[in-house]
Design a protein around this motif. Structure first.
Motif, PDB file in Angstrom:
ATOM      1  N   ALA A  40       0.955   6.854  -6.750  1.00  0.00           N
ATOM      2  CA  ALA A  40      -0.156   7.777  -6.998  1.00  0.00           C
ATOM      3  C   ALA A  40       0.263   9.222  -6.725  1.00  0.00           C
ATOM      4  N   TYR A  41       1.095   9.412  -5.701  1.00  0.00           N
ATOM      5  CA  TYR A  41       1.554  10.763  -5.366  1.00  0.00           C
ATOM      6  C   TYR A  41       2.482  11.320  -6.445  1.00  0.00           C
ATOM      7  N   LEU A  42       3.371  10.471  -6.961  1.00  0.00           N
ATOM      8  CA  LEU A  42       4.321  10.922  -7.978  1.00  0.00           C
ATOM      9  C   LEU A  42       3.657  11.121  -9.338  1.00  0.00           C
ATOM     10  N   LEU A  49       0.820  -1.215   0.000  1.00  0.00           N
ATOM     11  CA  LEU A  49       0.000   0.000   0.000  1.00  0.00           C
ATOM     12  C   LEU A  49       0.850   1.260   0.000  1.00  0.00           C
ATOM     13  N   PHE A  50       1.998   1.210   0.667  1.00  0.00           N
ATOM     14  CA  PHE A  50       2.871   2.381   0.702  1.00  0.00           C
ATOM     15  C   PHE A  50       3.375   2.733  -0.701  1.00  0.00           C
ATOM     16  N   PHE A  51       3.854   1.723  -1.428  1.00  0.00           N
ATOM     17  CA  PHE A  51       4.373   1.998  -2.771  1.00  0.00           C
ATOM     18  C   PHE A  51       3.240   2.354  -3.747  1.00  0.00           C
ATOM     19  N   SER A  52       2.047   1.800  -3.530  1.00  0.00           N
ATOM     20  CA  SER A  52       0.901   2.190  -4.359  1.00  0.00           C
ATOM     21  C   SER A  52       0.560   3.654  -4.149  1.00  0.00           C
ATOM     22  N   SER A  97      -6.980  20.636 -15.158  1.00  0.00           N
ATOM     23  CA  SER A  97      -5.633  20.931 -14.648  1.00  0.00           C
ATOM     24  C   SER A  97      -4.945  19.620 -14.311  1.00  0.00           C
ATOM     25  N   ARG A  98      -3.727  19.470 -14.795  1.00  0.00           N
ATOM     26  CA  ARG A  98      -2.933  18.277 -14.467  1.00  0.00           C
ATOM     27  C   ARG A  98      -1.936  18.658 -13.382  1.00  0.00           C
ATOM     28  N   ARG A  99      -2.071  18.055 -12.219  1.00  0.00           N
ATOM     29  CA  ARG A  99      -1.198  18.417 -11.103  1.00  0.00           C
ATOM     30  C   ARG A  99      -0.979  17.235 -10.175  1.00  0.00           C
ATOM     31  N   ARG A 100       0.005  17.404  -9.293  1.00  0.00           N
ATOM     32  CA  ARG A 100       0.350  16.363  -8.328  1.00  0.00           C
ATOM     33  C   ARG A 100      -0.386  16.610  -7.013  1.00  0.00           C
TER      34      ARG A 100
END
Length: 290
Positions: free
Chosen positions: A46-48, A39-42, A243-246
């Motif tokens: 998603a964050y990156l 879950l952490f890497f998922s 808008s495409r953003r992180r």
């Protein structure tokens, strides 16, 4: 002086009060670690990754009537020669151009019997229409057949490669080749301004649209049939912005904390249930249940 140790919520349990480690506890702990890692890497992935966020607002620019909208039209007329095909443009600002030829191209099909019309032109940002007709032809054909196939009709910048959901090319693939030769065709379109902005601040202006279709018979003042293909459009005051953003870092941090805390809590609950159940059965086997 206040003793800070009183606020320690992570006090260690004496070793003589701890239960001996078990195989069940080890398996649950390993599964818990694996699940947390997954879950952490998922969540990190998603964050990156950049996400697309949409919002709506009312367009209120006073200079909109002076702006131009680019139109990309590709249409195939399999039963009308290129010498007769023309483009006419009209709008509510008084524009009326018959036989518009700038940035247009005609490709002969079916040994001269058909034509593919390609054009990129600009229209004013006011209600109006453009239509494919024979009005500008030097010699009107005896039979005018406006059966057609729409290969492409787009407004504004091309955003087809950005993966956005929406009707940016709604009429693409519209097939009206099996209709009566004498019919005129009319597409009434409602255009919605759309803005796309990436994380670097680059903006693209495009337009989504919906359409309604009807066919009818059209007569010239001389009584002759004069079919055409009409594209009537009106503009919607609502603008869609993509808008495409992180994601924000605090959102990522909150999710990670929730993953670790929630997984450990659930794992502890599962282990507690298994431990209590097994202890109950052991007492039952040796007859110590009261």
């Amino acid at each position: 002086m206040v003793d800070l140790r009183r606020f320690d919520v992570y006090r260690k349990i004496p070793k003589d009060l701890k239960e001996d480690p078990t195989n069940t506890g080890a398996i649950i702990s390993l599964c818990c670690c694996f699940f947390i890692t997954f879950l952490f890497f998922s969540e990190l992935f998603a964050y990156l990754s950049l996400e697309v966020v949409s919002e709506l607002y009312v367009e209120s620019s006073e200079n909109d009537s002076n702006e131009k909208i680019a139109v990309q039209l590709n249409i195939t007329l399999p039963k009308l020669s290129c010498s007769a095909v023309g483009l006419d443009i009209q709008d509510d600002m008084g524009r009326h151009e018959v036989g518009f030829v700038e940035n247009t191209n005609k490709i002969v099909l079916n040994e001269g019997k058909g034509c593919r019309f390609e054009g990129k032109f600009y229209i004013n940002k006011v209600p109006g229409n453009f239509h494919v007709s024979t009005h500008s032809a030097a010699n009107q054909p005896a039979d005018i057949d406006m059966s057609h196939f729409i290969d492409e009709l787009m407004f504004g910048d091309d955003v087809s490669q950005l993966g956005l959901t929406g009707g940016f090319n709604t009429l693409r693939g519209k097939d009206k080749t099996n209709v009566q030769a004498i019919e005129s065709h009319e597409y009434h379109m409602k255009i919605v301004p759309t803005i796309y902005e990436d994380n670097k601040g680059t903006k693209l202006q495009s337009f989504q649209y919906t359409s309604a279709y009807k066919s009818f018979l059209s007569f010239h003042h001389t009584g002759r049939m004069m079919p055409a293909i009409w594209f009537r459009y009106d503009l919607n005051p609502i603008t869609v912005k993509y808008s495409r953003r992180r994601k924000h870092f605090y959102t990522f941090l909150t999710s990670v904390c929730a993953i670790i805390g929630g997984t450990c809590t659930v794992a502890s609950l599962i282990y507690s249930i298994i431990f209590t159940t097994s202890k109950y059965f052991r007492k039952h086997e040796i007859g110590k249940l009261s």
